[in-house]
Scaffold this motif. Structure first.
Motif, PDB file in Angstrom:
ATOM      1  N   ARG A 193      10.535  -1.751  22.844  1.00 35.93           N
ATOM      2  CA  ARG A 193      10.115  -1.350  21.491  1.00 35.93           C
ATOM      3  C   ARG A 193      11.031  -0.255  20.952  1.00 35.93           C
ATOM      4  N   LEU A 203      10.724  -8.827  24.490  1.00 32.00           N
ATOM      5  CA  LEU A 203      11.700  -8.606  23.414  1.00 32.00           C
ATOM      6  C   LEU A 203      11.282  -7.456  22.490  1.00 32.00           C
ATOM      7  N   LYS A 250      20.096  -4.403  22.172  1.00 29.13           N
ATOM      8  CA  LYS A 250      19.821  -5.758  21.683  1.00 29.13           C
ATOM      9  C   LYS A 250      21.036  -6.679  21.809  1.00 29.13           C
ATOM     10  N   GLU A 251      22.233  -6.077  21.736  1.00 28.89           N
ATOM     11  CA  GLU A 251      23.456  -6.881  21.891  1.00 28.89           C
ATOM     12  C   GLU A 251      23.512  -7.552  23.262  1.00 28.89           C
ATOM     13  N   VAL A 273      24.026 -20.047  19.908  1.00 26.67           N
ATOM     14  CA  VAL A 273      24.047 -18.667  19.380  1.00 26.67           C
ATOM     15  C   VAL A 273      23.740 -17.673  20.502  1.00 26.67           C
ATOM     16  N   LEU A 295       8.746  -7.444  20.504  1.00 30.38           N
ATOM     17  CA  LEU A 295       8.252  -7.961  19.225  1.00 30.38           C
ATOM     18  C   LEU A 295       6.759  -7.719  19.050  1.00 30.38           C
ATOM     19  N   PHE A 319      14.360  -0.178  21.586  1.00 30.28           N
ATOM     20  CA  PHE A 319      15.744  -0.660  21.676  1.00 30.28           C
ATOM     21  C   PHE A 319      16.553  -0.350  20.419  1.00 30.28           C
ATOM     22  N   VAL A 360      18.783 -14.552  22.728  1.00 31.82           N
ATOM     23  CA  VAL A 360      17.394 -14.966  22.514  1.00 31.82           C
ATOM     24  C   VAL A 360      17.303 -16.353  21.889  1.00 31.82           C
ATOM     25  N   ILE A 383      28.560 -14.640  10.580  1.00 27.43           N
ATOM     26  CA  ILE A 383      27.565 -13.567  10.767  1.00 27.43           C
ATOM     27  C   ILE A 383      27.663 -12.989  12.189  1.00 27.43           C
ATOM     28  N   ALA A 423      20.724  -0.929  18.693  1.00 22.83           N
ATOM     29  CA  ALA A 423      21.662  -2.044  18.546  1.00 22.83           C
ATOM     30  C   ALA A 423      22.349  -2.402  19.872  1.00 22.83           C
ATOM     31  N   ARG A 472      30.176 -12.991  14.165  1.00 27.22           N
ATOM     32  CA  ARG A 472      31.440 -12.245  14.284  1.00 27.22           C
ATOM     33  C   ARG A 472      31.244 -10.805  13.785  1.00 27.22           C
ATOM     34  N   ALA A 473      30.486 -10.681  12.701  1.00 27.25           N
ATOM     35  CA  ALA A 473      30.260  -9.344  12.126  1.00 27.25           C
ATOM     36  C   ALA A 473      29.217  -8.549  12.913  1.00 27.25           C
ATOM     37  N   MET A 474      28.344  -9.248  13.636  1.00 24.29           N
ATOM     38  CA  MET A 474      27.233  -8.562  14.314  1.00 24.29           C
ATOM     39  C   MET A 474      27.525  -8.168  15.750  1.00 24.29           C
ATOM     40  N   TYR A 475      28.204  -9.060  16.473  1.00 22.47           N
ATOM     41  CA  TYR A 475      28.379  -8.850  17.912  1.00 22.47           C
ATOM     42  C   TYR A 475      29.848  -8.629  18.262  1.00 22.47           C
TER      43      TYR A 475
END
Lengths: 282, 223
Positions: free
Chosen positions: A64, A46, A71-72, A138, A48, A66, A76, A95, A68, A97-100
């Motif tokens: 490392r 990931l 990551k979509e 999620v 991280l 990546f 995870v 949230i 947006a 809805r606004a992110m993906y």
């Protein structure tokens, strides 16, 4: 989809050195004891953690670096880690809805409803199992192409575990190119689910097999000391000393069935493979 | 970035109402007893800072690892948080002006000049932004346990420095006293607009540096 070549990460009292390949359209299980290196491997995938050596590629790119859009494409689940516990599932939906852009809100709400998760209740007031289900919901509902799930069924009872695994099956059925990497200490979850399995111990991969190979070809021999002395060791993968004699793991159970008719050869499951490989001598 | 802003807004909403109630109660009491207006003015950025810091604290408790898997790069993540700090400060500043106007009207006290009314106290907003920016950068640089130690160290350090400055002012001709005297002389000689511009420039540079440090920390830390 995921390629790990000679990944190394050193900590004060632990070092990881693994290589793995996860092709598109496969479900891969990562199993091992606590502290074996499962979570460190997942964190490297990931992006991280920063590897000390080796190469990690996800979608042919270094995670490392990546952005947006990369990551979509990844869903995870991390243990004890997620959205703020001050939020409610309703907030989480808002949230996401606004992110993906591909967030499937009706699917998310349906998953929460089917598991009796109240949309208005703060996450901190939910049970451990319900929190785990919410984390999986999620990960599954924003149109990811790859799922990276670290102990997604931890804290769930048998029924809830089955339901969560069914969610993941449904997710896979929607697109043949989707892949899943799942770590779990509950091997029964993985047995009927994964295409192949990596067993990790002390930071190193000690076994990589297709699940079908484990179920079809691996066997467990329980023998006395005299019987053990007569066995062909070349076909034994691992041996564990027991009070009555030896428990042996073989990848050639048919060979032993045909050539040693007096010895009982049981079919091996992932559990027995773990127990003998990690508890015995390889 | 919108998703991150929504997330922070949803988290801060949980503490917003009690904080707002406390602020208005404080204002009401202060208005009745005739407290200095500067106190009312400077209290609002501090209140907004507490709310913003609670969002950072919440993120630390929830674990940064998951946040780092959300669909944003390091720059966007840091920019959003600083934008959130700025919005919180702007909202608090606007609220404090409304409250002060109401208090002035109700109490019948003489109103200050328009410029002074609107721009006084901006230094406090800038100070709070610098503090929040560095607080956020430190939270990204250190794990939760070490972050608490660093925070404690910083608070302790500031207290010691503050005490040293106060002692210096009231006592001998120490180095601290000389520095404070030097600043006082500049303050006296320089035109107010130059001081304001210079101070704002330094503050914005420090705030910007905190964002650079936060991005660097995020790219180099293991979560």
């Amino acid at each position: 989809m995921i390629s790990i070549q000679g990944l190394q990460k050193k900590y004060k009292d632990f070092s990881l050195d693994v290589s793995m390949q996860i092709p598109p359209g496969t479900v891969t299980g990562l199993i091992g004891r606590n502290g074996a290196g499962k979570s460190t491997t997942i964190k490297a995938i990931l992006g991280l953690i920063k590897p000390d050596a080796g190469e990690v590629k996800v979608f042919s790119r270094n995670p490392r670096e990546f952005g947006a859009a990369d990551k979509e494409k990844i869903g995870v689940v991390l243990p004890n880690n997620g959205f703020s516990e001050e939020l409610t599932p309703e907030d989480v939906a808002c949230i996401l809805r606004a992110m993906y852009p591909k967030f499937d809100e009706s699917d998310f709400r349906e998953k929460c409803r089917s598991q009796g998760i109240s949309m208005k209740q703060q996450i901190k007031s939910l049970s451990t199992g319900t929190k785990a289900k919410l984390r999986v919901a999620v990960a599954l509902t924003h149109g990811a192409e790859l799922l990276v799930l670290d102990e997604p069924t931890a804290g769930l009872d048998v029924v809830a575990r089955r339901e969560v695994m069914d969610w993941i099956r449904e997710y896979l059925e929607k697109d043949a190119e989707r892949s899943v990497l799942i770590s779990s200490h509950i091997s029964t979850d993985l047995e009927g689910f994964c295409d192949d399995v990596y067993l990790i111990d002390n930071g190193a991969i000690v076994l990589h097999e297709e699940t079908d190979t484990i179920l079809d070809r691996y066997g467990v021999l329980k023998v006395s000391e005299e019987e053990f002395a007569k066995l062909d060791r070349a076909y034994l993968t691992a041996v564990k000393k027991e009070a009555f004699g030896y428990v042996c793991l073989t990848k050639e159970k048919q060979y032993f069935r045909e050539n040693f008719p007096g010895i009982a050869v049981e079919n091996a499951g992932i559990d027995s493979v773990i127990l003998i490989l990690l508890g015995g001598q390889r | 970035m919108r998703g991150l802003l929504v997330k922070d807004w949803k988290i801060c909403k949980r503490v917003l109402l009690p904080m707002l109630a406390l602020y208005l109660a404080f204002d009401a009491v202060a208005g009745i007893i005739g407290t200095e207006q500067s106190m009312l003015r400077d209290y609002s950025p501090v209140m907004a800072a507490v709310i913003a810091a609670s969002v950072v604290g919440d993120e630390i408790r929830s674990g940064y690892a998951f946040s780092m898997t959300l669909p944003f790069d390091a720059k966007t993540f840091v920019l959003e948080k600083n934008l959130f700090f700025l919005l919180a400060q702007a909202a608090a500043w606007a609220l404090s002006k409304v409250v002060m106007a109401v208090i002035l009207m109700v109490s019948g006290r003489p109103a200050p000049e328009t410029g002074e009314f609107f721009f006084s106290g901006l230094w406090m907003v800038l100070l709070v932004l610098i503090f929040l920016g560095w607080l956020f950068a430190a939270s990204l640089r250190f794990d939760a346990e070490r972050f608490r130690m660093v925070l404690l160290g910083v608070v302790f350090g500031i207290t010691i420095l503050g005490l040293a400055a106060v002692t210096a002012v009231f006592s001998a001709n120490t180095a601290v006293a000389k520095i404070l005297d030097f600043i006082y002389k500049i303050n006296k000689k320089a035109p107010p607009s130059a001081l304001m511009l210079g101070g704002t420039g330094i503050a914005l540079a420090l705030w910007g540096l905190s964002a650079v440090a936060a991005v660097h920390a995020m790219k180099n830390r293991d979560f």
